[in-house]
Design a protein around this motif. Structure first.
Motif, PDB file in Angstrom:
ATOM      1  N   THR A   1     -52.242 -50.316 -35.049  1.00 52.95           N
ATOM      2  CA  THR A   1     -52.341 -51.389 -34.064  1.00 52.95           C
ATOM      3  C   THR A   1     -53.700 -51.344 -33.361  1.00 52.95           C
TER       4      THR A   1
ATOM      5  N   ILE B   1     -49.396 -46.709 -33.777  1.00 58.12           N
ATOM      6  CA  ILE B   1     -50.399 -46.817 -32.711  1.00 58.12           C
ATOM      7  C   ILE B   1     -51.799 -46.891 -33.309  1.00 58.12           C
TER       8      ILE B   1
ATOM      9  N   TYR C   1     -44.474 -43.322 -34.550  1.00 59.14           N
ATOM     10  CA  TYR C   1     -45.329 -43.741 -33.444  1.00 59.14           C
ATOM     11  C   TYR C   1     -46.823 -43.581 -33.706  1.00 59.14           C
TER      12      TYR C   1
END
Length: 88
Positions: A58, A55, A51
Motif C-alpha cells: 500500500t 502495508i 499486515y
C-alpha cells in the motif's frame, strides 16, 4: 444552489473519491488475496503475516499513485472553486 447542482457536486465528489482511493484499495485487496492464498496453500495460520506485505504494498502504491491522486483532488477543488466564484 439548486438541487441539481448539489447532486452534480456530490456525484463528482464520489467519482473523485473512487479515483483517488480506488487504486490503493485494489492493491491492498490483491495483496491480501495473495497472502491469504499463500497461507491456505502452506497451512500457515499466522494472523499477523498479512499486515507487513499489505502495508508495504500500500505504501509503494501510494508513492506510485500519489501524483494521479493529487491531480484528481486538485481538479475537483478547482471545479468547486469555480462553482463558488460563479455562484452556481
Amino acid at each position: 444552489m439548486t438541487s441539481g447542482a448539489i447532486l452534480d457536486v456530490a456525484r463528482d465528489g464520489m467519482i473523485v473519491f473512487l479515483k483517488a482511493g480506488g487504486p490503493l484499495m485494489l492493491v491492498a485487496l490483491a495483496v491480501g488475496l495473495v497472502v491469504s492464498l499463500f497461507q491456505a496453500l502452506t497451512q500457515i495460520q499466522e494472523q499477523t503475516l498479512i499486515y507487513v506485505p499489505k502495508i508495504l504494498a500500500t505504501f509503494g502504491a501510494l508513492m506510485l499513485f500519489l501524483p494521479f491522486m493529487g491531480d484528481a483532488l486538485a481538479g475537483y477543488m478547482g471545479r468547486i472553486a469555480v462553482r463558488i466564484a460563479t455562484g452556481e
